[in-house]
Design an enzyme around this catalytic site. Sequence first.
Site, PDB file in Angstrom:
ATOM      1  N   HIS A 134      -9.486   7.975  -1.471  1.00 15.86           N
ATOM      2  CA  HIS A 134      -8.902   7.012  -0.524  1.00 15.86           C
ATOM      3  C   HIS A 134      -9.874   6.830   0.643  1.00 15.86           C
ATOM      4  O   HIS A 134     -10.487   7.808   1.092  1.00 15.86           O
ATOM      5  CB  HIS A 134      -7.574   7.604  -0.030  1.00 15.86           C
ATOM      6  CG  HIS A 134      -6.644   6.598   0.554  1.00 15.86           C
ATOM      7  ND1 HIS A 134      -6.696   6.223   1.870  1.00 15.86           N
ATOM      8  CD2 HIS A 134      -5.637   5.885   0.004  1.00 15.86           C
ATOM      9  CE1 HIS A 134      -5.752   5.331   2.109  1.00 15.86           C
ATOM     10  NE2 HIS A 134      -5.091   5.101   0.987  1.00 15.86           N
ATOM     11  N   ARG A 142      -0.426  11.127   4.209  1.00 16.40           N
ATOM     12  CA  ARG A 142      -0.558  11.503   5.616  1.00 16.40           C
ATOM     13  C   ARG A 142      -0.032  12.923   5.884  1.00 16.40           C
ATOM     14  O   ARG A 142      -0.635  13.696   6.603  1.00 16.40           O
ATOM     15  CB  ARG A 142       0.253  10.483   6.417  1.00 16.40           C
ATOM     16  CG  ARG A 142       0.070  10.487   7.898  1.00 16.40           C
ATOM     17  CD  ARG A 142       1.125   9.579   8.506  1.00 16.40           C
ATOM     18  NE  ARG A 142       0.845   8.176   8.220  1.00 16.40           N
ATOM     19  CZ  ARG A 142       0.375   7.314   9.118  1.00 16.40           C
ATOM     20  NH1 ARG A 142       0.168   7.702  10.343  1.00 16.40           N
ATOM     21  NH2 ARG A 142       0.141   6.060   8.797  1.00 16.40           N
ATOM     22  N   ASP A 196       8.249   1.005   1.466  1.00 21.86           N
ATOM     23  CA  ASP A 196       8.708   1.786   2.615  1.00 21.86           C
ATOM     24  C   ASP A 196       7.646   1.930   3.695  1.00 21.86           C
ATOM     25  O   ASP A 196       7.577   2.940   4.389  1.00 21.86           O
ATOM     26  CB  ASP A 196       9.147   3.173   2.126  1.00 21.86           C
ATOM     27  CG  ASP A 196       8.110   3.806   1.211  1.00 21.86           C
ATOM     28  OD1 ASP A 196       6.937   3.404   1.289  1.00 21.86           O
ATOM     29  OD2 ASP A 196       8.464   4.697   0.419  1.00 21.86           O
ATOM     30  N   HIS A 225      -3.858  11.572  -0.972  1.00 23.37           N
ATOM     31  CA  HIS A 225      -4.133  10.846   0.274  1.00 23.37           C
ATOM     32  C   HIS A 225      -2.984  10.818   1.262  1.00 23.37           C
ATOM     33  O   HIS A 225      -3.069  10.189   2.294  1.00 23.37           O
ATOM     34  CB  HIS A 225      -4.496   9.398  -0.049  1.00 23.37           C
ATOM     35  CG  HIS A 225      -3.319   8.582  -0.494  1.00 23.37           C
ATOM     36  ND1 HIS A 225      -2.860   8.578  -1.781  1.00 23.37           N
ATOM     37  CD2 HIS A 225      -2.490   7.768   0.195  1.00 23.37           C
ATOM     38  CE1 HIS A 225      -1.815   7.796  -1.870  1.00 23.37           C
ATOM     39  NE2 HIS A 225      -1.554   7.294  -0.694  1.00 23.37           N
ATOM     40  N   GLU A 244      12.575  -2.081  -4.573  1.00 21.10           N
ATOM     41  CA  GLU A 244      12.431  -0.616  -4.656  1.00 21.10           C
ATOM     42  C   GLU A 244      13.297   0.061  -3.578  1.00 21.10           C
ATOM     43  O   GLU A 244      12.840   0.898  -2.798  1.00 21.10           O
ATOM     44  CB  GLU A 244      10.971  -0.169  -4.519  1.00 21.10           C
ATOM     45  CG  GLU A 244      10.714   1.237  -5.038  1.00 21.10           C
ATOM     46  CD  GLU A 244       9.251   1.658  -4.895  1.00 21.10           C
ATOM     47  OE1 GLU A 244       8.819   2.026  -3.803  1.00 21.10           O
ATOM     48  OE2 GLU A 244       8.527   1.591  -5.904  1.00 21.10           O
ATOM     49  N   GLU A 284       7.660   7.015   5.996  1.00 17.23           N
ATOM     50  CA  GLU A 284       8.273   6.172   4.967  1.00 17.23           C
ATOM     51  C   GLU A 284       9.772   6.430   4.769  1.00 17.23           C
ATOM     52  O   GLU A 284      10.544   5.496   4.570  1.00 17.23           O
ATOM     53  CB  GLU A 284       7.536   6.343   3.632  1.00 17.23           C
ATOM     54  CG  GLU A 284       6.134   5.736   3.602  1.00 17.23           C
ATOM     55  CD  GLU A 284       5.048   6.682   4.109  1.00 17.23           C
ATOM     56  OE1 GLU A 284       5.382   7.752   4.678  1.00 17.23           O
ATOM     57  OE2 GLU A 284       3.858   6.336   3.967  1.00 17.23           O
TER      58      GLU A 284
HETATM   59  N1  UDP Z   1      -4.359   2.755  -7.723  1.00 12.30           N
HETATM   60  C1  UDP Z   1      -5.461   1.946  -7.949  1.00 12.30           C
HETATM   61  N2  UDP Z   1      -6.713   2.463  -7.728  1.00 12.30           N
HETATM   62  C2  UDP Z   1      -6.923   3.733  -7.301  1.00 12.30           C
HETATM   63  C3  UDP Z   1      -5.787   4.558  -7.077  1.00 12.30           C
HETATM   64  C4  UDP Z   1      -4.523   4.038  -7.289  1.00 12.30           C
HETATM   65  O1  UDP Z   1      -5.313   0.792  -8.345  1.00 12.30           O
HETATM   66  O2  UDP Z   1      -8.082   4.152  -7.135  1.00 12.30           O
HETATM   67  C5  UDP Z   1      -3.010   2.180  -7.926  1.00 12.30           C
HETATM   68  C6  UDP Z   1      -2.075   2.974  -8.822  1.00 12.30           C
HETATM   69  O3  UDP Z   1      -2.161   2.527 -10.158  1.00 12.30           O
HETATM   70  C7  UDP Z   1      -0.699   2.700  -8.221  1.00 12.30           C
HETATM   71  C8  UDP Z   1      -0.998   2.466  -6.765  1.00 12.30           C
HETATM   72  O4  UDP Z   1      -2.376   2.176  -6.658  1.00 12.30           O
HETATM   73  O5  UDP Z   1      -0.141   1.511  -8.749  1.00 12.30           O
HETATM   74  C9  UDP Z   1      -0.625   3.687  -5.957  1.00 12.30           C
HETATM   75  O6  UDP Z   1      -1.066   3.531  -4.685  1.00 12.30           O
HETATM   76  P1  UDP Z   1      -1.023   4.693  -3.607  1.00 12.30           P
HETATM   77  O7  UDP Z   1      -1.155   6.004  -4.288  1.00 12.30           O
HETATM   78  O8  UDP Z   1      -2.004   4.291  -2.555  1.00 12.30           O
HETATM   79  O9  UDP Z   1       0.393   4.511  -2.921  1.00 12.30           O
HETATM   80  P2  UDP Z   1       1.825   5.142  -3.158  1.00 12.30           P
HETATM   81  O10 UDP Z   1       2.271   4.749  -4.524  1.00 12.30           O
HETATM   82  O11 UDP Z   1       1.731   6.608  -2.934  1.00 12.30           O
HETATM   83  O12 UDP Z   1       2.663   4.466  -2.119  1.00 12.30           O
END
Ligand code: UDP
Length: 362
Positions: free
Chosen positions: A237, A206, A99, A204, A121, A135
Site C-alpha cells: 500500500h 490503520r 464505510d 495496510h 454493503e 470505519e
Molecule cells: N486490490 C487490488 N490491488 C492490490 C490490492 C488489492 O486491486 O494491489 C483490490 C482487491 O482485489 C479488493 C480491494 O482492492 O477488491 C481491497 O482493497 P483494500 O484492501 O484497500 O480495502 P478494504 O477491502 O480493506 O476496504
Amino acid sequence: MTSDKVVACIIGTRPEAIKMAPVISAMKESSAFRCVVVTTGQHRELLNQMLEKLDIQPDHHLDLMTEGQGLSDLFARMLPGLETVFAKERVDVVLAQGDTATTFCAALAAFHQKIPFGHIEAGLRTNDLLNPFPEEGYRQMVSRISRWNFAPTKSAADNLISEGVAPDRIHVTGNTGIDSLLKYAGKSPAKSLSGKRMILLTAHRRENFGEPIKAIFRAVKRVVERFDDVEVIYPVHPNPNVRELAKEMLGNHPRISLLAPLDYFQFIGAMKESTLILTDSGGIQEEAPALGKPVLVMRETTERPEAVQGGHALLVGMAESSIFYATENLLTNHKLLSAMSRSGFPFGDGNASGRILGVLLD
Ligand code: UDP
C-alpha cells in the site's frame, strides 16, 4: 422511478471503485436513470488507477485530499463539495458503498439536503467502535440515515434489524464486489512465476500501524525461512507508514517480492495463483472464497464472519506467533489446505447490482 431520475454514485477509494463499478455500469445501461459519478479523491493514487482499469469516467472530480489532512478537515471540505454537486445536477438519489469518510459524507450531505440515500454493503459490524477505526463508527451512523440499506448477507441484515432499522429499509442483495470479481476473474489469468508455493500478502489497516504490522512482517519472514519452497508476493500500500517499514523489514529477502499496488486484473491473477492469502483487508476476505483460496485474516475481529463460518478463512489475530503457526499449519496440513481451498459464495452470487437497481426501480 421514472426515467428522469438522477442518481449520484460517490466514490473515494479503491474498493469503492471496484464495488460501485457494476452498479454504475448497470445504471448506465438502464434508461430509467441518469447516473452521475462523483469522486472525492480520498485515495487519489489508488482510485485513479482503478477508475481507468474499470472504465469509469467520473462526471465530477472533487480532488479533496491534501497532504497530512485530518479527517475533520476532510469532512469540512467534502460536505459542501458534495452538496454543490447535488444541487447543480439536481440529484434525486445518492448511492455510496462501504464505510469510509467518503461514504459517511455522501450519506450526511444527502441527509442535509433531504435526498434519499442508498447504502451499498450495509450492516457489517464488529460492534467495536475502535476496530476498525473509523470505519465501524461511520457505517453504524450511515445506517441511521439511509433510505435503502443494501445488505450483502442475511447476517448483515440481521445486524440492522437488531439495531432497530425498519425492515422495509433493508434489502439483502449480495455484495457487488462479487459481481465485479466474477465479471473479471476469467479475464485475469494466473501466471505461474517460479513454480514455488506463493503466499499473497496484503497489510495496510490503520489500526495495525506500528507494532502490529511489525509483528506481521516478522511472522512472514519466519514463514519464508521455514519453507524454502514458499515465496511471498506483497503489493505494498502506498501509505508511507507501511511502505518504509516493509522495505526495511522485508526488502532484502530473495523470496519476498515487494511490488507497487497491482491493478485489479493483476491482483485477481495473483489471488488465483496463490496457495493461500494473508491479509488484513476486508474485500479480499470476500473475494478469496469465491476463487477457492484459503485466507488467514490478520485481525482480532472481522465484520465478515461468513468466510470463517463457511470454512474459507481463519481469524489468526495479529501476534507474530499466531500468524506464523497458522500459516505453518496450513502449509503442512494438506487435508486442511484442501478443505479450505473449496470455492464458495458466502457473500453473493454476482447479481447484487441487478437487485439494487430492481429495488430503486420499485
Ligand atoms: N486490490 C487490488 N490491488 C492490490 C490490492 C488489492 O486491486 O494491489 C483490490 C482487491 O482485489 C479488493 C480491494 O482492492 O477488491 C481491497 O482493497 P483494500 O484492501 O484497500 O480495502 P478494504 O477491502 O480493506 O476496504
